[in-house]
Enzyme design. Structure first.
Site, PDB file in Angstrom:
ATOM      1  N   SER A 199      35.442  38.682  43.053  1.00 55.09           N
ATOM      2  CA  SER A 199      34.581  39.634  42.349  1.00 55.09           C
ATOM      3  C   SER A 199      33.154  39.136  42.344  1.00 55.09           C
ATOM      4  O   SER A 199      32.895  37.924  42.434  1.00 55.09           O
ATOM      5  CB  SER A 199      35.073  39.816  40.909  1.00 55.09           C
ATOM      6  OG  SER A 199      34.139  40.529  40.134  1.00 55.09           O
ATOM      7  N   TYR A 237      37.518  36.447  32.359  1.00 54.41           N
ATOM      8  CA  TYR A 237      37.582  37.076  33.675  1.00 54.41           C
ATOM      9  C   TYR A 237      36.652  36.378  34.667  1.00 54.41           C
ATOM     10  O   TYR A 237      37.049  36.051  35.797  1.00 54.41           O
ATOM     11  CB  TYR A 237      37.209  38.558  33.538  1.00 54.41           C
ATOM     12  CG  TYR A 237      37.221  39.333  34.837  1.00 54.41           C
ATOM     13  CD1 TYR A 237      38.414  39.715  35.439  1.00 54.41           C
ATOM     14  CD2 TYR A 237      36.026  39.710  35.457  1.00 54.41           C
ATOM     15  CE1 TYR A 237      38.417  40.427  36.622  1.00 54.41           C
ATOM     16  CE2 TYR A 237      36.023  40.426  36.632  1.00 54.41           C
ATOM     17  CZ  TYR A 237      37.221  40.787  37.226  1.00 54.41           C
ATOM     18  OH  TYR A 237      37.221  41.499  38.396  1.00 54.41           O
TER      19      TYR A 237
END
Length: 699
Positions: free
Chosen positions: A575, A588
């Site tokens: 990501s 995250y």
């Protein structure tokens, strides 16, 4: 080979609505729908039909016959060649004898009716030479069993009481067509002819009578064999020498052995494997007669063209080994097979023979386990296995009643290395770049996972979709199988946080395809919370799925790639958050950063083995992404003080390019790293797919 299940029944109502070509197609598809009648791609059908000549307007007799390379069970109307019968008959004046019969194939295009582009097969002269309106040439196991017996002619006469003729083996071609015609003329009133070691010709005045005659002859052969076998009380294949392994032991052994076999057989191009553990196969591989019968080779040309004349047998003592000892023992066996095949080529080659082809085994037999077949793609491997099952059936029935006789070695070679067969191989289109490759895609039922799978499938690859959501997995797997073929797609439930589940998933990939070439680690979640509200449970959930999960699937893929010894590609879908932190997403972001460093570690250790590892960093893939359907969407909207419906526009407008990022964009980037022909020299790299995010620029 019981006849308890009836053959397909001719449907008069359906046939009544069909014109002559479509009645031929109906008959062909009906015959091909039952493997007791003929195997995949085996046999052919024909009809002589009166049609209007497009040039003269006159009625002419046209031979409709299954074209080269087709399958009677699945073919469509465009699978038939169409040829003028008067021109086919005129070819007899050009025939110069057996030594020159191959040149007759070049004349067939000159006989084409109505500019049909479907190439005529080598069996065309066999159909045109017989005087019947409808002709079937089938390869039923029961008839081939009789055709492969030492006393084939006498048994044929006994079974059919003189209503079916018998001719000795002769390679298909123009000469065989002439001999068929002469034999038929000398024996009026026949219902068919058995070709030694080959198959059955049968005929009729109508499409229906031809079909019923063919099926009746096959059924009679089956019933006679069954009666004889029962009366003789012969042990199948001399009885069992060993027992079958328990399913769990079998699967564990296959998961360990198949990647090694796959790598050893690659020979410069990837191959795929197919496993068959059917009762027919197990009865053969577990039997006392395995070694002598397997050494005799197959009989029917259709069989050995797809299986090679003989299989490789892997003794139990070999596949009980592990690690380097297993690889060394299998390497010795495969090398020995290649040497034997090369010697067979040298013994039998002729001055005009094509060069030695891939000498690796196609059929591998493992006592107590079953059969493995290896080919350039999954469908070819599966079909090769089906053909060897036909060969097993033939050996079983022939040996139970008489003595099985394989095709002579030189005859087998002349078929395998036939110049016409070589020409057919040379005409085949170049394979797509992913043919023979296997990709495991975790999170495969999600939007990004599906897009990646479709991209790999579009270029000929095979995909194992791994996902924890069984319902979504079943739905997506079925959809992709419909679009790309059942041989290309498998689904396996996998919890990436559970070590046993991950190991089982990769074991299943090995059993289904032989191993893995590409791992796309894509399973994911998303979460948001201020640091002081980030619970240990939330932290651990992110680490468990996004860090530990990526490690577990990467490790198991790495093991299989190493066992194969043919390199591989690992692509981790991380990501933008792995490069630059987002507000209120500590757990995250930390886990995504771990994925990037993990990929670098795989790249470092994988380089000496040809295993590449790279990262694709998406950002804000909202459309089609499962993680945006839950709380993450609400949390990100709240963190950015916007409405949920405004999220896509918000992320698009903050990018440098002002463009939305879609699952298909991530799929293209992933494909680049997965494809050896595009990125063979890329490892340890990162590719951002975020429409431009200045803070996430790699540095």
């Amino acid at each position: 080979m019981s006849t308890a299940t009836p053959f397909p029944v001719w449907d008069d109502a359906r046939a009544a609505s069909l014109d002559a070509p479509n009645a031929l197609l109906y008959r062909s598809n009906l015959l091909g729908s039952d493997l007791r009648i003929t195997n995949y791609g085996g046999g052919n059908t024909s009809a002589k039909i009166w049609q209007t000549d497009p040039l003269t307007g006159e009625q002419v007799e046209v031979l409709w016959v299954k074209g080269s390379g087709g399958d009677v069970g699945s073919m469509k109307l465009d699978g038939f060649s169409t040829l003028y019968m008067d021109k086919l008959r005129a070819l007899k004046g050009l025939y110069r004898g057996l030594a020159h019969e191959d040149e007759m194939v070049a004349y067939l295009p000159h006989c084409t009716f109505n500019l049909n582009s479907r190439a005529a097969s080598i069996d065309t002269p066999l159909h045109s030479s017989l005087p019947y309106a409808h002709v079937d040439h089938m390869h039923p196991d029961a008839v081939i069993a009789m055709a492969a017996m030492a006393n084939s002619q006498a048994i044929t006469e006994q079974v059919f009481e003189g209503t079916v003729g018998w001719m000795p083996w002769l390679r298909p071609g123009y000469e065989l067509g002439q001999q068929l015609a002469a034999y038929n003329e000398a024996h009026p009133g026949l219902r068919g002819i058995v070709l030694g070691g080959h198959g059955l010709f049968s005929w009729g005045d109508t499409a229906k009578s031809c079909y019923e005659n063919t099926v009746s002859l096959i059924e009679r052969a089956q019933q006679w064999l069954e009666t004889e076998r029962t009366a003789r009380q012969v042990q199948v294949f001399g009885g069992a020498a060993v027992s079958t392994l328990a399913d769990a032991d079998r699967d564990a052994t296959l998961a360990r052995v198949l990647p090694v076999l796959r790598g050893l057989s690659a020979e410069g191009a990837p191959k795929l494997l197919h496993v068959n553990t059917s009762p027919e196969v197990l009865a053969f591989v577990n039997s006392n007669d395995l070694l002598p019968l397997a050494a005799l080779g197959t009989s029917c040309p259709d069989h050995f063209l797809r299986t090679k004349i003989r299989p490789l047998i892997v003794p139990e003592a070999v596949y009980q080994l592990d690690g380097d000892a297993l690889k060394a023992a299998l390497n010795e066996l495969v090398a020995g097979y290649r040497a034997d095949y090369a010697a067979y080529y040298e013994r039998c080659k002729r001055p005009t023979s094509p060069a030695l082809r891939d000498p690796n085994p196609v059929v591998i037999l493992l006592p107590r386990i079953g059969m493995v077949t290896i080919a350039k793609d999954k469908a070819t491997a599966r079909i090769a296995g089906e053909f060897y099952v036909n060969a097993i059936n033939v050996m079983r029935e022939a040996n139970a009643v008489d003595e099985y006789v394989g095709l002579p070695e030189q005859e087998a070679f002349d078929i395998e290395y036939w110049l016409l067969e070589e020409a057919k191989l040379q005409r085949m289109p170049r394979p797509k770049p992913m043919v023979g490759k296997v990709a495991v895609v975790t999170g495969g039922a999600g939007g990004i996972g599906q897009a990646i799978a479709r991209r790999i499938l579009a270029d000929g690859g095979c995909v194992v979709l791994a996902d924890i959501d069984q319902e979504a997995l079943d739905s997506v797997s079925a959809e992709l199988a419909r679009a790309h073929g059942r041989d290309h797609v498998r689904g396996v439930r996998c919890d990436v946080t559970d070590e046993a589940s991950v190991i089982a998933a990769f074991g299943r990939a090995a059993i289904e395809f032989g191993g893995v070439d590409i791992l796309v680690s894509n399973a994911g979640i998303a979460s948001a919370a201020p640091i002081e509200e980030t619970t240990l449970a939330l932290w651990m959930r992110n680490q468990s799925i996004l860090a530990t999960g990526y490690f577990l699937v990467g490790r198991e893929a790495f093991k299989q790639m190493k066992a194969q010894g043919t390199g591989g590609a690992i692509v981790m879908i991380a990501s933008k958050n792995g490069m630059v932190a987002s507000n209120q997403a500590t757990a995250y972001c930390a886990a995504k950063a771990a994925e990037i460093q993990l990929s670098r570690s795989f790249a470092l250790e994988g380089a000496p083995l040809g295993i590449r590892s790279n990262v694709v960093n998406p950002d804000a893939v909202i459309r089609g992404s499962k993680i945006w359907t839950g709380k993450w969407s609400e949390e990100r909207a709240a963190a950015n003080k916007i409405g949920e419906n405004d999220l896509e526009a918000f992320y698009r407008d903050r990018s440098l390019l002002k463009r939305s990022v879609l699952p298909e964009d991530i799929a293209e980037a992933t494909y680049f790293f997965a494809a050896e022909h595009l990125s063979a020299k890329s490892t340890g790299n990162i590719l951002n797919v975020d429409a431009g995010n200045l803070a996430a620029f790699t540095r």
